[in-house]
Enzyme design. Sequence first.
Site, mmCIF file in Angstrom:
data_model
loop_
_atom_site.group_PDB
_atom_site.id
_atom_site.type_symbol
_atom_site.label_atom_id
_atom_site.label_comp_id
_atom_site.label_asym_id
_atom_site.label_seq_id
_atom_site.Cartn_x
_atom_site.Cartn_y
_atom_site.Cartn_z
ATOM 1 N N GLY A 38 0.826 -1.195 0.000
ATOM 2 C CA GLY A 38 0.000 0.000 0.000
ATOM 3 C C GLY A 38 0.855 1.236 0.000
ATOM 4 N N THR B 108 -2.259 -2.789 7.143
ATOM 5 C CA THR B 108 -1.752 -1.947 6.058
ATOM 6 C C THR B 108 -2.596 -0.684 5.957
ATOM 7 O OG1 THR B 108 -0.875 -3.847 4.858
ATOM 8 C CG2 THR B 108 -1.254 -1.838 3.578
ATOM 9 N N GLU C 40 -1.304 3.090 6.402
ATOM 10 C CA GLU C 40 -1.435 4.080 5.326
ATOM 11 C C GLU C 40 -2.320 5.252 5.748
ATOM 12 O OE1 GLU C 40 0.639 3.811 3.132
ATOM 13 O OE2 GLU C 40 1.100 1.686 3.247
ATOM 14 N N ASP D 262 1.465 -7.675 10.764
ATOM 15 C CA ASP D 262 0.170 -7.195 11.254
ATOM 16 C C ASP D 262 -0.118 -7.668 12.672
ATOM 17 O OD1 ASP D 262 -0.208 -5.990 8.817
ATOM 18 O OD2 ASP D 262 -2.078 -7.041 8.338
#
Length: 276
Positions: free
Chosen positions: A119, A175, A179, A248
């Site tokens: 991303g 992600t 972002e 994550d």
Amino acid sequence: RGGINMIPVIFHVITDGVGGDNLSAAAIQAQLDQLNIDYANLAGSSYGSAADTQIQFCLAQVDENGVQLNEPGINRVTTYGGGPFSTGQIQSNIKADTQWDPEQYMNIWTANISGGILGYAQFPDPAGTGIDGLDPGDVGPVGAANTDGVVIAANSVGSVANPNPLGAPYNKGRTLTHEAGHWLGLRHIWGDNWAEGQPNNASCGDDDFCADTPNSGRPNFGCPTGINTCPTSAGIDMIENYMDYTDDSCMDTFTANQVSRVLAVITNSPRRANLL
Ligand code: ARG
Ligand code: ZN
Ligand code: CA
């Protein structure tokens, strides 16, 4: 909770209509839920400096013409096929063609992206508040309005409760958390020295302008313990921070200083201040 800043989001699902890129409404909802858990400091951080950002995200209910959406927060786009797309294609064609008013919506594009890219995001225009790192001249490159938003790989869309089966170890939705952090003005915890033009440089001299994220010299991957990439300054790397590059499953922290920055952006950045 009081004082919550609610940001309406539209997911532009770039897809050929079949397969993993054609994300279900349930998958989008799971991702949004994770984003809200993370931004509310409900992911289980063990740091005393961890904080609720006071920002939450909701699915847009109406399109730009005020028409009720069949699928809230979702704009399915099949005109480009299923990719994979290069960032160049996304930047020069897809974004400008499909973007909704960036001062009304947070635009999030999901797509198959080539090159293993998870991303990327566009920083806010300068918030100009006297907060170091958010003034004109030190926010880094400011992109055009018609590319404003966040792009994430379709296989990164998920949550802790509903991980995307396609993308471990980046399949639990962090992600987008990461972002969205950039989109709200946060730098990587190891700092991004725009003057050097090397966001990943191995330098402990670069700052993320947050005193409560220990100085870090480079991105961390996986889920390491006891890493100290800048031994001459206090504290081991906060690898649990959403603005590192760890797995994550490792990430659970935004700090109080990061919260100050995102709130300054949401209040003062011309492109962000009208979203609420
Ligand atoms: N590499 C990407 C960036 O710098 C995203 C990293 C996301 N990390 C994760 N654990 N999902 O923007
Ligand atoms: Zn990043
Ligand atoms: Ca720091």
